[in-house]
Scaffold this motif. Sequence first.
Motif, PDB file in Angstrom:
ATOM      1  N   ARG A  82      -1.766 -12.531  -5.716  1.00  0.00           N
ATOM      2  CA  ARG A  82      -1.799 -11.054  -5.687  1.00  0.00           C
ATOM      3  C   ARG A  82      -1.974 -10.551  -4.262  1.00  0.00           C
ATOM      4  O   ARG A  82      -1.366  -9.571  -3.846  1.00  0.00           O
ATOM      5  CB  ARG A  82      -2.925 -10.530  -6.568  1.00  0.00           C
ATOM      6  CG  ARG A  82      -2.637 -10.623  -8.038  1.00  0.00           C
ATOM      7  CD  ARG A  82      -3.733  -9.948  -8.845  1.00  0.00           C
ATOM      8  NE  ARG A  82      -3.640 -10.333 -10.234  1.00  0.00           N
ATOM      9  CZ  ARG A  82      -4.668 -10.621 -11.009  1.00  0.00           C
ATOM     10  NH1 ARG A  82      -5.906 -10.540 -10.535  1.00  0.00           N
ATOM     11  NH2 ARG A  82      -4.489 -10.971 -12.262  1.00  0.00           N
ATOM     12  N   HIS A  83      -2.839 -11.228  -3.515  1.00  0.00           N
ATOM     13  CA  HIS A  83      -3.046 -10.867  -2.113  1.00  0.00           C
ATOM     14  C   HIS A  83      -1.744 -11.046  -1.315  1.00  0.00           C
ATOM     15  O   HIS A  83      -1.397 -10.198  -0.484  1.00  0.00           O
ATOM     16  CB  HIS A  83      -4.170 -11.706  -1.519  1.00  0.00           C
ATOM     17  CG  HIS A  83      -4.472 -11.398  -0.101  1.00  0.00           C
ATOM     18  ND1 HIS A  83      -4.848 -10.146   0.343  1.00  0.00           N
ATOM     19  CD2 HIS A  83      -4.447 -12.185   1.002  1.00  0.00           C
ATOM     20  CE1 HIS A  83      -5.037 -10.170   1.645  1.00  0.00           C
ATOM     21  NE2 HIS A  83      -4.796 -11.401   2.061  1.00  0.00           N
ATOM     22  N   ALA A  84      -1.032 -12.126  -1.572  1.00  0.00           N
ATOM     23  CA  ALA A  84       0.247 -12.366  -0.889  1.00  0.00           C
ATOM     24  C   ALA A  84       1.219 -11.221  -1.158  1.00  0.00           C
ATOM     25  O   ALA A  84       1.904 -10.743  -0.246  1.00  0.00           O
ATOM     26  CB  ALA A  84       0.851 -13.696  -1.345  1.00  0.00           C
ATOM     27  N   LEU A  85       1.282 -10.761  -2.399  1.00  0.00           N
ATOM     28  CA  LEU A  85       2.180  -9.644  -2.735  1.00  0.00           C
ATOM     29  C   LEU A  85       1.742  -8.365  -2.032  1.00  0.00           C
ATOM     30  O   LEU A  85       2.591  -7.581  -1.571  1.00  0.00           O
ATOM     31  CB  LEU A  85       2.244  -9.446  -4.250  1.00  0.00           C
ATOM     32  CG  LEU A  85       2.854 -10.606  -5.041  1.00  0.00           C
ATOM     33  CD1 LEU A  85       2.794 -10.311  -6.541  1.00  0.00           C
ATOM     34  CD2 LEU A  85       4.273 -10.907  -4.589  1.00  0.00           C
ATOM     35  N   THR A  86       0.450  -8.145  -1.920  1.00  0.00           N
ATOM     36  CA  THR A  86      -0.063  -6.978  -1.182  1.00  0.00           C
ATOM     37  C   THR A  86       0.365  -7.052   0.280  1.00  0.00           C
ATOM     38  O   THR A  86       0.801  -6.050   0.863  1.00  0.00           O
ATOM     39  CB  THR A  86      -1.602  -6.896  -1.294  1.00  0.00           C
ATOM     40  OG1 THR A  86      -1.949  -6.758  -2.673  1.00  0.00           O
ATOM     41  CG2 THR A  86      -2.162  -5.736  -0.501  1.00  0.00           C
ATOM     42  N   LEU A  87       0.256  -8.227   0.872  1.00  0.00           N
ATOM     43  CA  LEU A  87       0.687  -8.402   2.254  1.00  0.00           C
ATOM     44  C   LEU A  87       2.186  -8.123   2.407  1.00  0.00           C
ATOM     45  O   LEU A  87       2.603  -7.431   3.349  1.00  0.00           O
ATOM     46  CB  LEU A  87       0.364  -9.819   2.741  1.00  0.00           C
ATOM     47  CG  LEU A  87      -1.115 -10.140   2.939  1.00  0.00           C
ATOM     48  CD1 LEU A  87      -1.306 -11.639   3.176  1.00  0.00           C
ATOM     49  CD2 LEU A  87      -1.695  -9.334   4.094  1.00  0.00           C
ATOM     50  N   LEU A  88       2.997  -8.628   1.490  1.00  0.00           N
ATOM     51  CA  LEU A  88       4.438  -8.386   1.555  1.00  0.00           C
ATOM     52  C   LEU A  88       4.743  -6.890   1.482  1.00  0.00           C
ATOM     53  O   LEU A  88       5.566  -6.377   2.249  1.00  0.00           O
ATOM     54  CB  LEU A  88       5.166  -9.116   0.423  1.00  0.00           C
ATOM     55  CG  LEU A  88       5.277 -10.625   0.554  1.00  0.00           C
ATOM     56  CD1 LEU A  88       5.835 -11.224  -0.731  1.00  0.00           C
ATOM     57  CD2 LEU A  88       6.146 -11.006   1.752  1.00  0.00           C
ATOM     58  N   ARG A  89       4.082  -6.199   0.556  1.00  0.00           N
ATOM     59  CA  ARG A  89       4.305  -4.750   0.422  1.00  0.00           C
ATOM     60  C   ARG A  89       3.924  -4.005   1.701  1.00  0.00           C
ATOM     61  O   ARG A  89       4.479  -2.961   1.999  1.00  0.00           O
ATOM     62  CB  ARG A  89       3.535  -4.186  -0.767  1.00  0.00           C
ATOM     63  CG  ARG A  89       4.166  -4.498  -2.104  1.00  0.00           C
ATOM     64  CD  ARG A  89       3.487  -3.692  -3.230  1.00  0.00           C
ATOM     65  NE  ARG A  89       3.399  -4.425  -4.448  1.00  0.00           N
ATOM     66  CZ  ARG A  89       2.490  -5.349  -4.776  1.00  0.00           C
ATOM     67  NH1 ARG A  89       1.525  -5.646  -3.959  1.00  0.00           N
ATOM     68  NH2 ARG A  89       2.525  -5.953  -5.942  1.00  0.00           N
ATOM     69  N   ALA A  90       2.989  -4.581   2.455  1.00  0.00           N
ATOM     70  CA  ALA A  90       2.559  -3.976   3.725  1.00  0.00           C
ATOM     71  C   ALA A  90       3.458  -4.404   4.886  1.00  0.00           C
ATOM     72  O   ALA A  90       3.210  -4.022   6.029  1.00  0.00           O
ATOM     73  CB  ALA A  90       1.108  -4.357   4.012  1.00  0.00           C
TER      74      ALA A  90
END
Length: 177
Positions: free
Chosen positions: A65-73
């Motif tokens: 989930r954190h990885a996806l948050t980073l990608l969205r950023a």
Amino acid sequence: MALSPSAPTLTLFCGLPGSGKTTLARRLEAAGDGIRIATDEWQAMIGVPHADSDFHESLQVVLYRHALTLLRAGVDVVLEDGLWTAAERRQKFADARACGARVRFHVFEVDHDTLWERLRRRNAAAAPGSAPLTEDDLRWAEGVFEPVTAMELALVHEYVRHTGGTGPADGAARSTR
């Protein structure tokens, strides 16, 4: 939908234990190719034994989930998981697309004898963050593992096949888009 030139990249790995995923992920991180997320290392840093598979699975979900948050950023991510099943891979590819990210996919196709020799050396070294594995563990993983198909490779922006070489990429990168 075409991706912008500044779209983030999710770098993924598909390979069995001992195939070279961690070695390559560390090289990519050092080269500035993204923030590396490695569940095994996080679990070791927290101090939870690798044998606690329930904790491992829970931590893996949180880190993903954190990885996806980073990608969205807009941050590039090197996600160091083995992605042994086609369903896991398809989900990761779809999630990356939903985040507007490119997918770079490293596929490790290494024979049993090479894997086992590497695991024996890794076990003997007892490096922090690495879990000792038996040959039976490796055979179990080989039984669960689903080889990557051409259809899956068509779903990513770029892929590299690794066949056991020790260089950063013993296969040539192939762009599918």
